[in-house]
Design a protein around this motif. Sequence first.
Motif, PDB file in Angstrom:
ATOM      1  N   ASN A 133     -32.795  30.486  44.865  1.00 49.54           N
ATOM      2  CA  ASN A 133     -31.874  31.545  45.281  1.00 49.54           C
ATOM      3  C   ASN A 133     -30.717  30.977  46.083  1.00 49.54           C
ATOM      4  O   ASN A 133     -29.563  31.402  45.917  1.00 49.54           O
ATOM      5  N   GLU A 135     -29.493  27.989  45.854  1.00 45.19           N
ATOM      6  CA  GLU A 135     -28.645  27.256  44.918  1.00 45.19           C
ATOM      7  C   GLU A 135     -27.770  28.230  44.114  1.00 45.19           C
ATOM      8  O   GLU A 135     -26.572  27.996  43.932  1.00 45.19           O
ATOM      9  N   ARG A 136     -28.389  29.329  43.643  1.00 44.90           N
ATOM     10  CA  ARG A 136     -27.607  30.338  42.912  1.00 44.90           C
ATOM     11  C   ARG A 136     -26.552  30.951  43.817  1.00 44.90           C
ATOM     12  O   ARG A 136     -25.408  31.168  43.397  1.00 44.90           O
ATOM     13  N   GLU A 139     -23.668  28.606  44.124  1.00 50.88           N
ATOM     14  CA  GLU A 139     -22.864  28.591  42.905  1.00 50.88           C
ATOM     15  C   GLU A 139     -21.992  29.841  42.812  1.00 50.88           C
ATOM     16  O   GLU A 139     -20.815  29.759  42.464  1.00 50.88           O
TER      17      GLU A 139
END
Length: 178
Positions: A133, A135-136, A139
């Motif tokens: 989560n 990392e998302r 991004e």
Amino acid sequence: RFQREADARAAAQLQTEVARLRDIESHKIRAEEHARARREIDKVVSEQQEWHAKQLARLKAQDIASAEAQRRREKDFETASYEHRQRMLTEQEALRQREKALMSEAEAQRREVAAELERLQQERTLAQQQLANAERAREVSWAQEQDELVRQRRDQQQLHQQQLHQLARDQSMLREGR
């Protein structure tokens, strides 16, 4: 009669000379007015060029500051993400060590160990989900910041184009006003 003819010729010559002097004076006045108008036009054009150069410098400084701020935000986010990943890895390693210790306990405590293992695996899954989560989120945040930078650059380019068009119109109006 001869005197009248001489007076008439003299009067005609005098009028011709007066007309010539008036014509010379008129040309001189027009040349001075033209030179004055040219100086004023040159002054206005110079002022417009100076203003335009200042605007370009200001926009360039804004672009540089915006890019630098973006780089700082990205670096801060990457640092925070890296630290978070390191904490997660440390936690995962601690969980693995704990799991090994529980596996080595006596057979009599097997049921308690199995329950504890289940709990540890859930924590591990949660930690992995949190890592994914994060990392998302990074991004998504990065994509939004890139979109914002593109929008800001497009807005600045549009403003720059509008200013260039206005400058061209002003110069055209100055030329037509000559």
